[in-house]
Design an enzyme around this catalytic site. Structure first.
Site, PDB file in Angstrom:
ATOM      1  N   PRO B 377       0.827  -1.211   0.000  1.00  0.00           N
ATOM      2  CA  PRO B 377       0.000   0.000   0.000  1.00  0.00           C
ATOM      3  C   PRO B 377       0.859   1.258   0.000  1.00  0.00           C
ATOM      4  CG  PRO B 377      -0.030  -1.035   2.169  1.00  0.00           C
ATOM      5  CD  PRO B 377       0.803  -1.914   1.284  1.00  0.00           C
ATOM      6  N   HIS B 403       7.045  -3.213   2.669  1.00  0.00           N
ATOM      7  CA  HIS B 403       5.641  -3.382   3.049  1.00  0.00           C
ATOM      8  C   HIS B 403       4.791  -2.151   2.797  1.00  0.00           C
ATOM      9  CE1 HIS B 403       6.104  -0.802   6.514  1.00  0.00           C
ATOM     10  NE2 HIS B 403       5.006  -1.205   7.103  1.00  0.00           N
TER      11      HIS B 403
END
Lengths: 141, 480
Positions: B377, B403
């Site tokens: 994201p 991440h």
């Protein structure tokens, strides 16, 4: 420092910290709780209608500081208590007894500024300094 | 502390072994990122992790590295099963915080007229923000124990989704070894009130559209095409995981003293992997990881219900299927080849994603030819990425990659920068609707507070520890 307070919210890239100075170990912990409440509830103010006892045991005063603040996080998250103040009854080297006062969360008068996941041990300190005591913790948001 | 770094190539930096470090540090970053990193304490944290007993290979940091607490965020460290340790600080408070991505049979332009209603309904149906929960769901003490052992499968058994969903979740939505007896009453109490909630801070639920495809073959395998609607869910184990971490930090502080482990930072407290303390923590951590898988599964079901209600379409028309669900705060037992030898390691990923290569047995059969999907994201104004794991990551980073974008601005600085801006209005003008429980969260999570995730992905690609497949652009964001 926030005017009228001896705590200060400190910068961290992802999270935030709290530091405070006061003239005794008990008073600096009480100020740290004020800082934590400001971090969670912003400018919301609570009046002391209900109380909860906090008893924590740990290996040293720094761990007691972190554990005590995490008790405040727990009570705040439950919604049973927007803390107004902490009163330390006994702060020994491996045990802390305190009373936290405040009132139940009321959405009309209180707002939550941020959720605190936990108070961390990262760079946590509780030190005697000339003329008093200094404490610092970082919280995970 | 001034940390010495040596540039290896355009995206790798070595931190030579010094002082109490048992191994060197390896940081993946561009020159610009490294310049920024030297202004904060994340590199020092890479060094601190390198002092822990039984560390195998370097103490690593992915390109979204930033200052954490104990481990840096973006940190990866593997420990030997006999000589190594497990550290709750190397997993974090939000155990199995992770991302789930759903594909759909919808085109972005076809839902744009109903986007506002969809965002409103998702904001209503998926509890977000502190203290919110569904009135029609209550978890009993007995059922909670089942959640902790079965994870996403428990949610499926309760009617939240179907068995096919489990195929596309890391570890099929449960980590083995979970033992509810190892969890405190307080963790159980916090968990009962918070299962099926999104939370606040950087957690979100996002309707997105596929904005770019970088590998058409891999995208086809994942069922992605340009203009398609996807949904991302980013949340974790909520108060349950926070309490498990907090409880076991106390255990590990005592354990570190007992086993004579010298800690450069109390938050790195740990216990030898063969000890009772380590076994108890891993059993409790697995409970929290399973709680998080169940949490994302329940939210998925409410997302599907909401799309059906608002768009008046059937599940067969919507086809909101799971592409993948992957955790980025976890410690896992894995087998890796180190210097030509197969070794059993406890791999800690604190703000890092598993990224296993094509052919790995733990990848769903449907994706085995392309590698494990990796969900990255970004911030709520720009984009997120879908990558796949690579042989390079498996060889160099114990099968790990970044991440997310990683913060560059403190929360205070972000709030200050947001002053005088109508962030929600500005994002709407750019095509992203935002529904949030609090304005403070929107300010602190403003796009400028994060690195451009494209820069992070570029380093990952250049280093060969991830392969870009698609880019997703936010259409509507639900924040706590």
């Amino acid at each position: 420092m926030t005017p009228g307070c001896s705590f200060r919210l400190i910068e961290h890239t992802a999270d935030m910290g709290i530091e405070a100075r006061a003239d005794s170990r008990e008073a600096v912990l009480e100020e740290m709780v004020q800082g934590l409440v400001a971090l969670i509830f912003g400018r919301s103010r609570a009046v002391p209608r209900v109380t909860a006892e906090i008893l924590v045991r740990a290996e040293d005063p720094v761990e007691l500081l972190v554990s005590c603040l995490n008790e405040v996080v727990y009570w705040s998250e439950k919604g049973d208590l927007v803390p107004s103040a902490l009163h330390v009854a006994a702060f020994r080297d491996s045990e802390l007894l305190a009373t936290i006062s405040g009132e139940p969360f009321d959405p009309e008068r209180h707002s939550i500024e941020r959720q605190v996941k936990s108070v961390t041990y990262h760079q946590a300190c509780l030190d005697e300094i000339p003329g008093g005591w200094y404490a610092r913790v970082y919280v995970d948001l | 502390m001034n940390v010495k770094v040596q540039q290896i190539d355009s995206c790798r930096w070595r931190i030579p072994r010094e002082g109490a470090m048992r191994t060197e540090g390896l940081v993946f970053a561009s020159a610009k990122m490294m310049q920024d990193l030297q202004r904060e304490q994340a590199l020092e944290q890479v060094c601190n992790v390198a002092t822990l007993p039984g560390i195998v290979g370097p103490s690593m940091a992915m390109p979204d590295i930033h200052w954490g607490y104990g481990f840096p965020i973006g940190g990866v460290a593997a420990f030997d099963a006999d000589q190594g340790v497990v550290s709750p600080g190397g997993v974090g408070y939000d155990i199995n915080c992770g991302v789930r991505l759903l594909r759909s049979n919808l085109e972005a332009e076809s839902i744009r007229p109903q986007l506002g209603r969809l965002a409103d309904a998702l904001f209503r149906n998926v509890p977000s923000g502190v203290g919110s929960c569904r009135r029609d769901f209550k978890l009993t003490v007995r059922e909670e124990s089942r959640v902790l052992v079965k994870g996403a499968a428990w949610a499926v058994q309760q009617g939240f989704g179907d068995a096919g969903d489990l195929e596309c979740i890391e570890g099929h939505g449960a980590i083995p070894g979970a033992d509810p007896e190892m969890v405190s009453e307080r963790a159980l109490e916090r968990g009962r009130a918070q299962l099926g909630t999104l939370g606040s801070g950087n957690h979100f639920l996002e309707i997105q559209q596929v904005d770019a495809i970088y590998d058409a073959d891999a995208a086809a395998v994942l069922g992605l095409h340009p203009g398609q609607v996807t949904v991302s869910i980013h949340t974790g184990s909520r108060g349950f995981g926070y309490q498990v971490c907090d409880d076991y930090l106390k255990v590990m502080l005592r354990a570190a003293r007992k086993y004579g482990i010298v800690l450069p930072d109390r938050q790195l407290c740990c216990a030898p992997l063969p000890s009772d303390e380590a076994r108890s923590y891993l059993a409790a951590m697995a409970c929290a990881a399973n709680f998080a898988f169940a949490n994302r599964q329940m939210i998925t079901a409410w997302v599907r219900d909401t799309f059906e209600q608002v768009l008046g379409k059937s599940p067969a028309d919507l086809r909101l299927g799971i592409i993948y669900d992957v955790c980025h705060n976890i410690a896992k037992w894995e087998d890796h080849v180190v210097n030509g030898q197969q070794r059993r390691l406890c791999v800690h990923r604190k703000g890092a994603t598993r990224a296993f290569p094509p052919g790995h047995a733990e990848i769903p059969a449907a994706y085995r030819q392309i590698g494990q999907p990796v969900l990255i994201p970004g911030d709520m104004g720009r984009y997120s990425y879908v990558l796949t794991g690579t042989a390079g990551a498996y060889a160099e980073t114990f099968g790990s990659t970044c991440h997310g974008a990683g913060r560059v601005m403190s929360r205070h600085a972000a709030k200050k920068a947001a002053r005088g801006h109508d962030l929600i209005g500005e994002l709407a003008a750019l095509g992203t609707l935002v529904r949030a429980a609090g304005r403070a969260t929107v300010a602190e999570e403003m796009p400028a507070a994060y690195k451009d995730v494209a820069d992070v992905v570029e380093v990952v690609q250049r280093a060969g520890i991830g392969h870009a497949v698609a880019r997703l652009k936010p259409m509507a964001v639900i924040k706590g």
